[in-house]
Design a protein around this motif. Structure first.
Motif: not given
Length: 182
Positions: A66-92
């Motif tokens: 019910s709060s106007k302030t919301r806590n959000l997470e961007i979750r990742i699932s990378s079971l095989t790839e070893k991640v080195t970086g992310v360029e994240l573009l969010l739209v709203f």
């Protein structure tokens, strides 16, 4: 030459490679977003040319919905790839929600923030992180705070986002999904 300096060239080379892979071009993309559509479909798959095995999703982890302030997470699932970086573009839709803060999560706990831009007038967020300690698995990649202005809001991950991985010569991002907040 001092033998203690033998590590300097590989570290500098890795740093340059990481920056070239993750950070080149984000400013141009952010500027190009001015004419981009403000919303994308949730649960979309990135273009076939970039199809990979890494999944990103937005999750509302707020205890009080019910709060106007919301806590959000961007979750990742990378079971095989070893991640080195992310360029994240969010739209709203800036008429329904605004982003007040964004930071790296626990998945890439040694990551360096390379770019952090929040544009609440255009409804865009650009967040770029990279690490010299590649990692695979699942977890919280990014944490963000948002303020719901009215009714129903949505934040989506753009299919223009990119995920770099050890040994990959193109983005390994596959499926992305957003979140609807009521």
């Amino acid at each position: 030459m001092n033998s203690n300096n033998g590590w300097l060239v590989p570290i500098l080379s890795a740093t340059v490679l990481l920056l070239a892979t993750v950070a080149v071009g984000p400013l141009q993309k952010f500027a190009a977003f001015e004419n981009a559509p403000k919303q994308e479909a949730s649960g979309s798959t990135v273009e076939e040319k970039n199809l990979g095995s890494v999944e990103l999703s937005v999750v509302d982890v707020s205890g009080d919905t019910s709060s106007k302030t919301r806590n959000l997470e961007i979750r990742i699932s990378s079971l095989t790839e070893k991640v080195t970086g992310v360029e994240l573009l969010l739209v709203f839709d800036p008429n329904t929600i605004s982003v007040s803060n964004i930071s790296g999560g626990s998945f890439l706990n040694s990551a360096t923030v390379l770019q952090k831009e929040i544009d609440n007038k255009k409804g865009l967020v650009l967040f770029t992180i990279g690490t010299l300690t590649p990692k695979n698995g699942s977890g919280t990649l990014v944490e963000l705070s948002a303020i719901v202005k009215s009714g129903r809001a949505e934040i989506s991950i753009s299919s223009d986002s990119k995920v770099t991985a050890l040994g990959a010569d193109k983005s390994v991002l596959g499926r992305v999904s957003g979140v609807k907040i009521q």
